[in-house]
Design a protein around this motif. Sequence first.
Motif, PDB file in Angstrom:
ATOM      1  N   LEU A 684       0.843  -1.027   0.043  1.00 41.58           N
ATOM      2  CA  LEU A 684      -0.017   0.070   0.053  1.00 41.58           C
ATOM      3  C   LEU A 684       0.798   1.176   0.033  1.00 41.58           C
ATOM      4  CD1 LEU A 684      -3.040   0.521   0.304  1.00 41.58           C
ATOM      5  CD2 LEU A 684      -2.662   0.856   2.848  1.00 41.58           C
ATOM      6  N   ALA A 685       0.889   1.909  -1.084  1.00 44.31           N
ATOM      7  CA  ALA A 685       1.590   3.411  -1.205  1.00 44.31           C
ATOM      8  C   ALA A 685       0.792   4.424  -0.869  1.00 44.31           C
ATOM      9  CB  ALA A 685       2.286   3.438  -2.357  1.00 44.31           C
ATOM     10  N   ALA A 686       1.229   5.610  -0.240  1.00 42.81           N
ATOM     11  CA  ALA A 686       0.423   6.985   0.013  1.00 42.81           C
ATOM     12  C   ALA A 686       1.612   7.970  -0.642  1.00 42.81           C
ATOM     13  CB  ALA A 686       0.076   6.941   1.382  1.00 42.81           C
ATOM     14  N   PHE A 687       0.965   9.019  -1.182  1.00 40.23           N
ATOM     15  CA  PHE A 687       1.743  10.166  -1.644  1.00 40.23           C
ATOM     16  C   PHE A 687       1.007  11.190  -1.361  1.00 40.23           C
ATOM     17  CE2 PHE A 687       2.510   6.429  -4.279  1.00 40.23           C
ATOM     18  CZ  PHE A 687       3.761   6.258  -4.311  1.00 40.23           C
ATOM     19  N   VAL A 688       1.883  12.220  -1.125  1.00 42.53           N
ATOM     20  CA  VAL A 688       1.017  13.817  -0.810  1.00 42.53           C
ATOM     21  C   VAL A 688       1.360  14.589  -1.923  1.00 42.53           C
ATOM     22  CG1 VAL A 688       1.136  15.620   0.791  1.00 42.53           C
ATOM     23  CG2 VAL A 688       1.194  13.432   1.754  1.00 42.53           C
ATOM     24  N   ASP A 689       0.647  15.462  -2.277  1.00 40.97           N
ATOM     25  CA  ASP A 689       0.815  16.335  -3.234  1.00 40.97           C
ATOM     26  C   ASP A 689       1.461  17.580  -2.581  1.00 40.97           C
ATOM     27  OD1 ASP A 689       0.969  18.483  -5.251  1.00 40.97           O
ATOM     28  OD2 ASP A 689      -1.294  18.367  -5.833  1.00 40.97           O
ATOM     29  N   THR A 690       2.879  17.802  -3.114  1.00 42.54           N
ATOM     30  CA  THR A 690       3.524  18.993  -2.117  1.00 42.54           C
ATOM     31  C   THR A 690       3.531  20.114  -2.960  1.00 42.54           C
ATOM     32  OG1 THR A 690       5.413  17.974  -3.106  1.00 42.54           O
ATOM     33  CG2 THR A 690       4.960  17.149  -1.002  1.00 42.54           C
ATOM     34  N   THR A 691       2.746  20.271  -3.952  1.00 40.14           N
ATOM     35  CA  THR A 691       2.901  21.757  -4.736  1.00 40.14           C
ATOM     36  C   THR A 691       2.468  22.765  -3.875  1.00 40.14           C
ATOM     37  OG1 THR A 691       1.857  20.427  -6.713  1.00 40.14           O
ATOM     38  CG2 THR A 691       1.747  22.764  -6.607  1.00 40.14           C
ATOM     39  N   PRO A 745      -4.260  16.744  -0.715  1.00 38.49           N
ATOM     40  CA  PRO A 745      -4.401  15.756  -1.508  1.00 38.49           C
ATOM     41  C   PRO A 745      -3.444  14.659  -1.285  1.00 38.49           C
ATOM     42  CG  PRO A 745      -4.025  17.777  -2.909  1.00 38.49           C
ATOM     43  CD  PRO A 745      -3.523  18.135  -1.323  1.00 38.49           C
ATOM     44  N   VAL A 746      -4.186  13.264  -0.979  1.00 43.30           N
ATOM     45  CA  VAL A 746      -3.056  12.178  -0.498  1.00 43.30           C
ATOM     46  C   VAL A 746      -3.671  10.940  -1.711  1.00 43.30           C
ATOM     47  CG1 VAL A 746      -2.738  10.300   0.781  1.00 43.30           C
ATOM     48  CG2 VAL A 746      -2.997  12.793   1.644  1.00 43.30           C
ATOM     49  N   ARG A 747      -2.652  10.792  -2.442  1.00 40.77           N
ATOM     50  CA  ARG A 747      -2.957   9.403  -3.428  1.00 40.77           C
ATOM     51  C   ARG A 747      -2.566   8.317  -2.958  1.00 40.77           C
ATOM     52  NH1 ARG A 747      -3.550   9.648  -9.886  1.00 40.77           N
ATOM     53  NH2 ARG A 747      -5.210  10.737  -9.121  1.00 40.77           N
ATOM     54  N   VAL A 748      -3.441   7.252  -2.843  1.00 40.84           N
ATOM     55  CA  VAL A 748      -3.266   5.735  -2.330  1.00 40.84           C
ATOM     56  C   VAL A 748      -3.266   4.932  -3.362  1.00 40.84           C
ATOM     57  CG1 VAL A 748      -3.935   4.240  -0.227  1.00 40.84           C
ATOM     58  CG2 VAL A 748      -4.268   6.798  -0.071  1.00 40.84           C
ATOM     59  N   VAL A 749      -2.203   4.034  -3.368  1.00 40.79           N
ATOM     60  CA  VAL A 749      -2.175   2.899  -4.399  1.00 40.79           C
ATOM     61  C   VAL A 749      -2.020   1.522  -3.772  1.00 40.79           C
ATOM     62  CG1 VAL A 749      -0.771   2.295  -6.364  1.00 40.79           C
ATOM     63  CG2 VAL A 749      -0.944   4.633  -5.644  1.00 40.79           C
ATOM     64  N   ALA A 750      -3.123   0.759  -4.159  1.00 40.64           N
ATOM     65  CA  ALA A 750      -3.159  -0.655  -3.756  1.00 40.64           C
ATOM     66  C   ALA A 750      -2.364  -1.579  -4.618  1.00 40.64           C
ATOM     67  CB  ALA A 750      -4.441  -1.012  -3.278  1.00 40.64           C
ATOM     68  N   ILE A 751      -1.405  -2.293  -4.368  1.00 43.83           N
ATOM     69  CA  ILE A 751      -0.598  -3.088  -5.251  1.00 43.83           C
ATOM     70  C   ILE A 751      -0.900  -4.523  -4.899  1.00 43.83           C
ATOM     71  CG2 ILE A 751       1.606  -3.721  -6.291  1.00 43.83           C
ATOM     72  CD1 ILE A 751       2.000  -0.866  -4.622  1.00 43.83           C
ATOM     73  N   SER A 752      -1.481  -5.306  -5.911  1.00 44.21           N
ATOM     74  CA  SER A 752      -1.619  -6.824  -5.673  1.00 44.21           C
ATOM     75  C   SER A 752      -1.006  -7.538  -6.881  1.00 44.21           C
ATOM     76  CB  SER A 752      -3.049  -6.968  -5.609  1.00 44.21           C
ATOM     77  OG  SER A 752      -3.760  -6.582  -6.539  1.00 44.21           O
TER      78      SER A 752
END
Length: 788
Positions: A684-691, A745-752
């Motif tokens: 599970l990955a999470a990213f923050v928009d740092t603009t 904004p937080v983008r969450v990516v689920a990887i399987s």
Amino acid sequence: MTQQRYREDRTDTAAVPGGPPARPADAAAKRWPTWVALAVLVIAGLLATLPLRTPAARPASAPTDTFSAARAMDLLDGIASTPHPTGSAAQPQVRENIIGRLRAVGLQPQVTTRTGQAPNELTTLGTMSVVHARIAGTRPTGTVLLVAHYDSVPTGPGAADNGANIAALIEIARVLRAGPAPRNNIDILLTDGEEQGSLGADVVLRSGLYPDPTQVVVVNVEARGNSGPVVMFEALGTGLDPAIRASRAVTTSAASEVYRLLNNGTDLTALHDGGMRGLNFSFFGDAWRYHTARDEISAIQPRTVQDMGDVILRTARELGAADLGVRGGESTYFSIFGLLVSYPGGLVLPLAVLAVAGVLALGLWQRRRGLSPRGLLRAAVTFPLVLIVAPVLVWQGAWSGLIAVRPDIRLTHGQLPGLVPYALAELVIVAVAVIAWYRWVRRRARPVEVATVVAGWFALIGLLLAVLAPGTAYLATWPALIGVAGLAVTLRFARAGALPPAAGIYALAVPTAVLLTPVGVLLVPALGLGLLGVLLVLAALLGAAAAGAAELLPRRRATTAGLAALALAAVAAFAGATVYDREPRPGAPHPVSLGYLLDADRGAAFWVSDGGPGQPAVGPLLTASPRRFDDQMPQLGTGALHNGPAPVSGAAADPQATTPEVSQSGDIRTVRVRLSAPAGVFQLAAFVDTTNHRPVDVTVDGVVLPTEDTLPDVGGGWHWGFLYIAPPAGGVEVVLRIRGSGTVPVRVVAISAGLPDVAGAPVLPSDLHWARWPSLAGQSFVARTFRF
């Protein structure tokens, strides 16, 4: 000496340095010393490779105080029958099987579970479970830690990497338990999350299992293939030479130097960073299977398992009886004819300087005996052409041609079944280049003078390596020293007829063959065609050292034509092998790459690949122009991917963000949220928009993360993020304190692992397999953006 003198000397294959040229009739009769020297060279090189043979596998009926590959391999069904990456449903089953096997041999295994962290490019953490069991020592001076990881990659069962080594450690534990108790504690440590960045090793360090890591010596076992001899490829720390010698594994300090330059690591890397010393062991044969579905039980060679078991058992017994408080200095070491040669690292630079001084003294001595400065300079200046330029051109030309015909080779990093024909073809072309160079420089220099030039270059290379990579310097320094001594003896005694000149010429070649040949044999499967240029440079060194054998060739145009024909035949053989391997076969499958991306925000899905549309089975799905996807899936990087539209799967694992709590204090916004994903998601990955926002501090399940940008070049502003391995069913709690105004904004990516069951998802036939992990092949990514 006049030009006429050298013209006559070219017909004299055994002329005494400084003496009159022999008649052509005598020259033919005097070739026997060169034949003898060449035979000695070949035999020495072959004998040097004998230790690379693996021992016969012992049956299950072998004595109980010995290691049996058959007994070890009987354990593999429950350990490596199916992919079991950290976080998968299969992994707990594998762990329980291992625990049961350890109990069966009389140990009391314990499980330690906590969050570990790895300093990867993308900050990585996860909840890991490590298994550890102890064979108590009688008078411990420390602990010997036998380490292997029990997780696999998502796309393969990991039979060799690292199932075979897990089984070997269990069998070793049985043997040790059956014998007398060791002096030191010997622990079996089976880690989790190694494939994701040695997270389990970090758990060991954080958990306090070993309060004084300086009293721990690690013996780590790995696999980068399914066959071949066991190699001790890295030593971290000092005072380990007795254990290396006792192991009888093939080894060289050059491997440690090279490995440090690569962007790779094992559990030992993390444990050493925490203060422990240790040794890394692995095998490399059939490396094309590494991290693929072809790393299966049926592909493992029992002889390799036997070799690993014997090596690690000998190492454990030596360390188990040693005083682990004893330290030493850095050393240079290497295997030769099955024995270990080692000496203090402080001698490396003096020996290299001595070799350079010896060559200079030899040159001055020859100058008084009629050496031609012009011929010497001709050879010295052109030698880099044959040492570097020719191998690099051959390697690049062959690699470019292979890629043009088989683009999929890029996905294997140059690893493929049947490497030998390709490697031999390239070696033949380099050999022809070396012979052509030798024949050209011989027009103005005698054989002993050419040998002096080659020895000089060996000495200079040794001096450079002594400064930059001391553990590798012996490969050049010792041939130079022995070569100078042999040439000096030749100059002293050949004039009186007491010694044939060939002895001096080959004094450089024999130690070069003994030292470089086994290294070259190991490099072919370890490096693959993509890095074969390293092997070709070593081959050019050996060829130059043995170039005196070209004296046996007649000096006629027919010989030149024959060498050209040999080079053309090698090119044809390389091309033929490429064409033959162009089509996949069950015994020689091709890798393919295909992943599934679902952008849940836009309701759009894509097939993506780091291969091309020409790939079998998956290529027809890649109908769009290559483009970047980092603005949607930041961890995919900034490279353009081949892609095509894909059906939207309702069954795809959609990440969730629940129970958010948001507060604002001045320009600091605090977000507390639980991120989760359905079963089957192993990352599970999470990213923050740092603009418009900047993380001030972040914790994930109580672990503090760094706040510097981790992905500064990706699109969409997603420059900070983390990757969580094996997210628990209840999710992970994330607390963000971020400076900036407005929603975050937080983008969450689920990887399987695996592709969703949607229309068009290919099922690979037996002659194809997913490209080596950690590529995106055979994985699904689902992204959703949340705003807090």
